[in-house]
Design a protein around this motif. Structure first.
Motif, short mmCIF file in Angstrom:
data_model
loop_
_atom_site.label_atom_id
_atom_site.label_comp_id
_atom_site.label_asym_id
_atom_site.label_seq_id
_atom_site.Cartn_x
_atom_site.Cartn_y
_atom_site.Cartn_z
N GLY A 1 0.12 -14.01 18.73
CA GLY A 1 0.62 -12.74 18.24
C GLY A 1 -0.48 -11.75 17.93
N PHE A 2 -0.06 -10.53 17.59
CA PHE A 2 -1.00 -9.50 17.18
C PHE A 2 -0.29 -8.56 16.23
CE2 PHE A 2 0.87 -8.47 21.29
CZ PHE A 2 1.38 -7.21 21.11
N VAL A 3 -1.06 -7.83 15.47
CA VAL A 3 -0.49 -6.93 14.48
C VAL A 3 -1.29 -5.64 14.44
CG1 VAL A 3 -1.85 -8.01 12.65
CG2 VAL A 3 0.16 -6.67 12.04
N GLY A 4 -0.58 -4.51 14.34
CA GLY A 4 -1.25 -3.22 14.21
C GLY A 4 -1.77 -3.02 12.80
N MET A 5 -3.01 -2.51 12.72
CA MET A 5 -3.64 -2.30 11.42
C MET A 5 -3.93 -0.82 11.21
SD MET A 5 -3.95 -5.40 10.17
CE MET A 5 -5.24 -5.36 8.93
N LEU A 6 -4.15 -0.46 9.96
CA LEU A 6 -4.53 0.90 9.63
C LEU A 6 -5.99 1.12 10.03
CD1 LEU A 6 -2.87 1.11 6.11
CD2 LEU A 6 -1.87 1.67 8.34
N PHE B 1 3.65 3.55 15.96
CA PHE B 1 3.64 2.64 14.82
C PHE B 1 2.65 3.06 13.74
CE2 PHE B 1 4.93 0.28 18.59
CZ PHE B 1 6.09 -0.35 18.15
N ARG B 2 1.90 4.13 14.01
CA ARG B 2 0.90 4.65 13.09
C ARG B 2 -0.10 3.56 12.68
NH1 ARG B 2 5.10 8.19 9.43
NH2 ARG B 2 5.76 9.59 11.09
N THR B 3 -0.50 2.79 13.68
CA THR B 3 -1.48 1.73 13.46
C THR B 3 -2.54 1.84 14.56
OG1 THR B 3 -0.04 0.25 14.73
CG2 THR B 3 0.10 0.14 12.33
#
Length: 306
Positions: A120-125, A274-276
């Protein structure tokens, strides 16, 4: 001697044939399907449904196709599906209709089996800063803790179960009551930004918002820092997690493509939804934190109801 030479030639020809076949197969593009499922309620504050569908179906397809060709494989078919109900998304995934899911981590932890999830992966600020849920309040309302919430005006983000669990856990711990039973006036908004503005203009007293929105609004209006304070915080890394289904044929290749999103103009456009602006890897084990959050909440709720 002749027999030995003949056997050696056979061995050489056999290995040469095997090598050529392997090299040929590796050079051939791999045709694969990519069906992406998105939980709409967690991204509907970014843009309207039509714009999101167009962006994900056309921009994502264009980007995946371009990056796929560079890596010598082909996305034969690709589509993005928006789900209003997590149960429908779960059914589609279990039926093999989805190859990638994007949803809040709490919902993934509750509705999807761990053994069915792959990388998986995740969008970060920006700066790979993690997201968080915040309980915020006006500084002039004499609200310094959970005990001061009674009789106040509260706003929450619509269709956000984690936000409800966050505030409920706080009141159950401190007051032994569900937040709906402590004399609060409760309203809902689609956007965290709207909640922050409502507190700023004294339309409400307290709210649950995302830290990314709070930071953005402070940058736009520095006076927000003087009128609004943070009472409590729940770090969550990212608002949405993304996981491929386990056993997906090109899980490594497409994970690498996703990780490269910040480096391409089209990828940046997708991340803007997604503003990431940044992406990092995400392991299935990171869902354990949300199991703990839900378990703790459930125990507090049961104890309060006895």
């Amino acid at each position: 001697m002749k027999n030995n030479t003949k056997q050696l030639l056979i061995i050489i020809l056999t290995y040469t044939s095997m090598f050529c076949s392997l090299a040929f197969s590796e050079e051939q593009p791999k045709n694969i399907r990519l069906n992406m499922g998105y939980y709409y309620n967690s991204i509907n504050d970014r843009a309207n449904r039509t714009d999101i569908e167009i962006s994900l179906n056309f921009w994502a397809k264009e980007l995946f196709d371009a990056e796929a060709k560079k890596n010598n494989f082909v996305i034969a078919s690709s589509k993005a599906i928006l789900f209003d109900r997590i149960e429908d998304m779960q059914s589609a995934f279990n039926d093999g209709q989805l190859d990638l899911i994007v949803a809040p981590p709490l919902l993934i932890s509750r509705y999807f089996k761990r053994e069915a999830l792959g990388k998986g992966f995740v969008g970060m600020l920006e700066g790979k800063k993690p997201e968080a849920l915040l309980l915020i309040a006006r500084t002039d309302k004499n609200i310094n803790g959970i005990k001061d919430l009674q009789g106040k005006r509260l706003e929450l983000v619509e269709d956000d179960e984690l936000a409800d669990i966050f505030i409920d856990t706080l009141t159950l711990k401190e007051l032994k009551k569900n937040y709906k039973n402590i004399d609060l006036t409760i309203q809902r908004q689609k956007k965290s930004n709207r909640i922050i503005l409502d507190i700023f203009f004294d339309k409400i007293d307290i709210g649950i918002v995302y830290s990314s929105s709070y930071t953005l609004m402070q940058e736009l209006n520095p006076d927000i820092k003087n009128k609004i304070k943070i009472l409590s915080e729940l770090p969550i890394k990212g608002r949405n997690f993304s996981f491929f289904r386990r056993g997906y044929p090109l899980i490594n290749e497409l994970t690498n493509v996703a990780m490269a999103f910040p480096e391409s103009p089209r990828g940046k456009q997708i991340l803007e939804i997604f503003r990431t602006p940044e992406i990092i890897h995400c392991d299935v084990d990171e869902l354990n934190k949300f199991d703990t959050i839900y378990s703790e909440y459930f125990q507090l709720k049961n104890k309060a109801n006895k």
